[in-house]
Design an enzyme around this catalytic site. Sequence first.
Site, mmCIF file in Angstrom:
data_model
loop_
_atom_site.group_PDB
_atom_site.id
_atom_site.type_symbol
_atom_site.label_atom_id
_atom_site.label_comp_id
_atom_site.label_asym_id
_atom_site.label_seq_id
_atom_site.Cartn_x
_atom_site.Cartn_y
_atom_site.Cartn_z
ATOM 1 C CG ASP A 297 -2.117 0.972 0.922
ATOM 2 O OD1 ASP A 297 -2.798 0.783 -0.108
ATOM 3 O OD2 ASP A 297 -2.335 1.915 1.696
ATOM 4 N N GLY B 187 0.932 6.973 -11.886
ATOM 5 C CA GLY B 187 0.484 7.735 -10.717
ATOM 6 C C GLY B 187 0.931 9.184 -10.783
#
Length: 202
Positions: A72, A158
């Site tokens: 994560d 991203g």
Amino acid sequence: MRFLTQQKIVLASGNRGKVAEFQALLRDCNIVPQSELGVVECEETGASFVENAILKARNAALQSGLPALADDSGLVVDVLDGAPGVISARYAGVGATDQDNINKLLRALGGVKDNQRTARFVCVLVYMRHADDPCPIIAQASWEGCIVDTALGENGFGYDSVFWVAEQQCTAAQLSPEIKNTLSHRRQALTMLITLLKNNRI
């Protein structure tokens, strides 16, 4: 070490960019993306990177019956009190594209001076031997930088195109994958995780 050479490990991610990076970083390992095993992604309800990584690892291990490695990670911007943080991938809403998220970030930083745009990518890795593992192995690392106004570079994914890497004098998206994989938060966390696994004789 069995972790590196013998075990099949499910990677608890459906993000193609992350999968590609992990496969490059762990080229000697038998890493299988959870999408290839029919694992249904879990809802990321944690309030921290650690909580979400544990949720994802446990879910992948439970559905696959294999040891699981979960990541994560996200972008933390100081002047925004840590946002986008754990919702980095959905900062602009569920189903948002990378460009949607970048646009929202740059709007939020409108008028903020360059020296106040400090940020870091954070990565938490969790390795679970099985879904009921009471002692998951956890590693956390960060990659310092700042946010620029103009997206630069075609590599990465991203927020890479607006994340300035001072020591390289370019954005993360302008780095070659090989160089990025020596500097990134993911590489640092993985190096730490492997050390922990060796110490735990996994």
